[in-house]
Design a protein around this motif. Sequence first.
Motif, PDB file in Angstrom:
ATOM      1  N   TRP A  96       8.497 -28.231 -21.734  1.00  0.00           N
ATOM      2  CA  TRP A  96       8.859 -26.711 -22.017  1.00  0.00           C
ATOM      3  C   TRP A  96       9.236 -26.463 -20.265  1.00  0.00           C
ATOM      4  O   TRP A  96       8.458 -26.691 -19.503  1.00  0.00           O
ATOM      5  CB  TRP A  96       7.859 -25.946 -22.485  1.00  0.00           C
ATOM      6  N   PRO A  97      10.457 -25.587 -20.265  1.00  0.00           N
ATOM      7  CA  PRO A  97      11.247 -25.238 -21.260  1.00  0.00           C
ATOM      8  C   PRO A  97      12.607 -26.186 -21.511  1.00  0.00           C
ATOM      9  O   PRO A  97      12.922 -26.298 -22.560  1.00  0.00           O
ATOM     10  CB  PRO A  97      11.821 -24.001 -20.372  1.00  0.00           C
ATOM     11  N   ASN A  98      12.830 -26.994 -20.571  1.00  0.00           N
ATOM     12  CA  ASN A  98      13.911 -27.747 -20.690  1.00  0.00           C
ATOM     13  C   ASN A  98      13.984 -29.155 -19.704  1.00  0.00           C
ATOM     14  O   ASN A  98      15.210 -29.318 -19.420  1.00  0.00           O
ATOM     15  CB  ASN A  98      15.207 -27.105 -20.928  1.00  0.00           C
ATOM     16  N   ASP A  99      12.836 -29.479 -19.342  1.00  0.00           N
ATOM     17  CA  ASP A  99      12.810 -30.883 -18.802  1.00  0.00           C
ATOM     18  C   ASP A  99      13.067 -31.916 -19.990  1.00  0.00           C
ATOM     19  O   ASP A  99      12.065 -32.071 -20.769  1.00  0.00           O
ATOM     20  CB  ASP A  99      11.903 -31.250 -17.985  1.00  0.00           C
ATOM     21  N   VAL A 100      14.115 -32.736 -19.776  1.00  0.00           N
ATOM     22  CA  VAL A 100      14.250 -33.746 -21.075  1.00  0.00           C
ATOM     23  C   VAL A 100      13.393 -35.099 -20.229  1.00  0.00           C
ATOM     24  O   VAL A 100      13.657 -35.514 -19.102  1.00  0.00           O
ATOM     25  CB  VAL A 100      15.744 -33.988 -21.304  1.00  0.00           C
ATOM     26  N   ILE A 101      12.297 -35.433 -21.250  1.00  0.00           N
ATOM     27  CA  ILE A 101      11.751 -36.503 -20.632  1.00  0.00           C
ATOM     28  C   ILE A 101      11.668 -37.714 -21.309  1.00  0.00           C
ATOM     29  O   ILE A 101      12.209 -37.718 -22.725  1.00  0.00           O
ATOM     30  CB  ILE A 101      10.357 -36.180 -20.347  1.00  0.00           C
ATOM     31  N   ILE A 102      11.424 -38.925 -21.130  1.00  0.00           N
ATOM     32  CA  ILE A 102      11.457 -40.140 -21.781  1.00  0.00           C
ATOM     33  C   ILE A 102      10.182 -40.556 -21.553  1.00  0.00           C
ATOM     34  O   ILE A 102       9.777 -40.955 -20.144  1.00  0.00           O
ATOM     35  CB  ILE A 102      12.614 -41.168 -21.512  1.00  0.00           C
ATOM     36  N   GLY A 103       8.945 -40.725 -22.326  1.00  0.00           N
ATOM     37  CA  GLY A 103       7.759 -41.055 -21.987  1.00  0.00           C
ATOM     38  C   GLY A 103       7.181 -39.717 -21.197  1.00  0.00           C
ATOM     39  O   GLY A 103       7.272 -38.696 -21.785  1.00  0.00           O
ATOM     40  N   ARG A 105       8.202 -39.262 -17.794  1.00  0.00           N
ATOM     41  CA  ARG A 105       9.260 -39.109 -16.692  1.00  0.00           C
ATOM     42  C   ARG A 105      10.306 -38.320 -17.043  1.00  0.00           C
ATOM     43  O   ARG A 105      11.001 -38.711 -18.096  1.00  0.00           O
ATOM     44  CB  ARG A 105       9.685 -40.497 -16.361  1.00  0.00           C
ATOM     45  N   LYS A 106      10.946 -37.407 -16.076  1.00  0.00           N
ATOM     46  CA  LYS A 106      12.069 -36.531 -16.181  1.00  0.00           C
ATOM     47  C   LYS A 106      13.227 -37.149 -16.096  1.00  0.00           C
ATOM     48  O   LYS A 106      13.382 -37.749 -14.874  1.00  0.00           O
ATOM     49  CB  LYS A 106      11.749 -35.214 -15.294  1.00  0.00           C
ATOM     50  N   VAL A 107      14.156 -37.103 -16.986  1.00  0.00           N
ATOM     51  CA  VAL A 107      15.301 -37.828 -16.924  1.00  0.00           C
ATOM     52  C   VAL A 107      16.471 -36.762 -16.881  1.00  0.00           C
ATOM     53  O   VAL A 107      17.788 -37.133 -16.366  1.00  0.00           O
ATOM     54  CB  VAL A 107      15.491 -38.847 -17.942  1.00  0.00           C
ATOM     55  N   CYS A 108      16.147 -35.470 -16.973  1.00  0.00           N
ATOM     56  CA  CYS A 108      17.234 -34.600 -17.238  1.00  0.00           C
ATOM     57  C   CYS A 108      16.614 -33.244 -16.712  1.00  0.00           C
ATOM     58  O   CYS A 108      15.548 -32.855 -17.306  1.00  0.00           O
ATOM     59  CB  CYS A 108      18.110 -34.770 -18.332  1.00  0.00           C
ATOM     60  N   GLY A 109      17.469 -32.696 -15.989  1.00  0.00           N
ATOM     61  CA  GLY A 109      16.907 -31.060 -15.771  1.00  0.00           C
ATOM     62  C   GLY A 109      17.929 -29.988 -16.092  1.00  0.00           C
ATOM     63  O   GLY A 109      19.240 -30.484 -16.118  1.00  0.00           O
ATOM     64  N   ILE A 110      17.763 -29.101 -16.458  1.00  0.00           N
ATOM     65  CA  ILE A 110      18.914 -27.963 -17.127  1.00  0.00           C
ATOM     66  C   ILE A 110      18.503 -26.505 -16.459  1.00  0.00           C
ATOM     67  O   ILE A 110      17.324 -26.045 -16.206  1.00  0.00           O
ATOM     68  CB  ILE A 110      18.780 -27.945 -18.721  1.00  0.00           C
ATOM     69  N   LEU A 111      19.864 -26.075 -15.958  1.00  0.00           N
ATOM     70  CA  LEU A 111      19.707 -24.798 -15.278  1.00  0.00           C
ATOM     71  C   LEU A 111      20.802 -23.892 -15.924  1.00  0.00           C
ATOM     72  O   LEU A 111      21.856 -23.928 -15.667  1.00  0.00           O
ATOM     73  CB  LEU A 111      20.060 -24.937 -13.720  1.00  0.00           C
ATOM     74  N   CYS A 112      20.165 -22.956 -16.913  1.00  0.00           N
ATOM     75  CA  CYS A 112      21.161 -21.932 -17.363  1.00  0.00           C
ATOM     76  C   CYS A 112      21.205 -20.583 -16.394  1.00  0.00           C
ATOM     77  O   CYS A 112      20.224 -20.070 -16.275  1.00  0.00           O
ATOM     78  CB  CYS A 112      20.643 -21.624 -18.892  1.00  0.00           C
ATOM     79  N   GLU A 113      22.424 -20.155 -16.168  1.00  0.00           N
ATOM     80  CA  GLU A 113      22.468 -19.144 -15.411  1.00  0.00           C
ATOM     81  C   GLU A 113      23.360 -18.084 -15.827  1.00  0.00           C
ATOM     82  O   GLU A 113      24.402 -18.247 -16.486  1.00  0.00           O
ATOM     83  CB  GLU A 113      23.076 -19.579 -13.915  1.00  0.00           C
ATOM     84  N   SER A 114      22.933 -16.835 -15.781  1.00  0.00           N
ATOM     85  CA  SER A 114      23.716 -15.665 -16.360  1.00  0.00           C
ATOM     86  C   SER A 114      24.759 -15.061 -15.466  1.00  0.00           C
ATOM     87  O   SER A 114      24.390 -14.881 -14.335  1.00  0.00           O
ATOM     88  CB  SER A 114      22.830 -14.533 -16.937  1.00  0.00           C
ATOM     89  N   VAL A 115      25.806 -14.693 -15.891  1.00  0.00           N
ATOM     90  CA  VAL A 115      26.857 -14.074 -15.093  1.00  0.00           C
ATOM     91  C   VAL A 115      27.261 -12.761 -15.622  1.00  0.00           C
ATOM     92  O   VAL A 115      27.778 -12.636 -16.817  1.00  0.00           O
ATOM     93  CB  VAL A 115      28.084 -14.877 -14.795  1.00  0.00           C
TER      94      VAL A 115
END
Length: 243
Positions: A96-103, A105-115
């Motif tokens: 949580w909230p949106n680190d994509v993991i395998i086992g 380890r973090k393999v992807c991060g997500i940043l949502c920004e509002s405009v």
Amino acid sequence: MKDLLCLDEVDSTNSYIRRNIAELPNLFAVTARLQTAGRGRRGHTWEANGGMLPLSVLIKDPVSPETLTLRAGAAVCEALGELCGGEISPEIGIKWPNDVIIGSRKVCGILCESVCSGDSIDVICGIGVNLTQDEDFFVSAGIPHGASLKMLTGTAPDRSALCERIVEKVRRLCECDFGAVYERYKRLCVTLGKQVRIIGENGERVAFALDIAPNGFLVCKDENGFFEVNSGEVSVRGIMDYV
Ligand code: BTN
């Protein structure tokens, strides 16, 4: 693929969309071979070399902007599950909230920004996937819990194929009924059912992570009762480790 721009180099794919937002259509996506000034959550920088896949998708005037971060996390997990080989699918999850993991380890991060412009809100959904960096890259960047798909699976999926699959999933999951995505997200979220450390500006608190509220907040419980935390204000870690 329609409305997917591939640049050689960009400062940040999120910033590219922000600068050009007035001219860009809903669901427009951009990627680059090299991102030189990537941004992460909570004001962090997002270190990268050419081994990282950066991409951003523009969601114009979404019905429920607060759900997009959950939707994007589920979309990336689906794409990785399909392209990285069946054997790692059970190990793909979301811290949580949106680190994509395998086992763990973090393999992807997500940043949502509002405009915001006038009454409307548009959301830029930025995704960075670690494709081919080696262990040294993560150690020298001070993120030992990070890893690339190549390190974990022995090979990285084709860059353009993965990019297109993620964009397709994000577009689909950001426009569909939220109920189904919400349940899927909760099944993927490895934080639930664990004791966690909640780290905020005023220090650290240990609690049990119980549930995810539909607005994406983490529902927790400690000796003082139930409370919710917002990912913009805290980071959450496992008791002993990153997950
Ligand atoms: C995190 O802190 O975990 C979120 C990292 C998000 C990085 C991606 S890379 C593509 C997009 N452009 C940016 O500047 N950031 C996001």
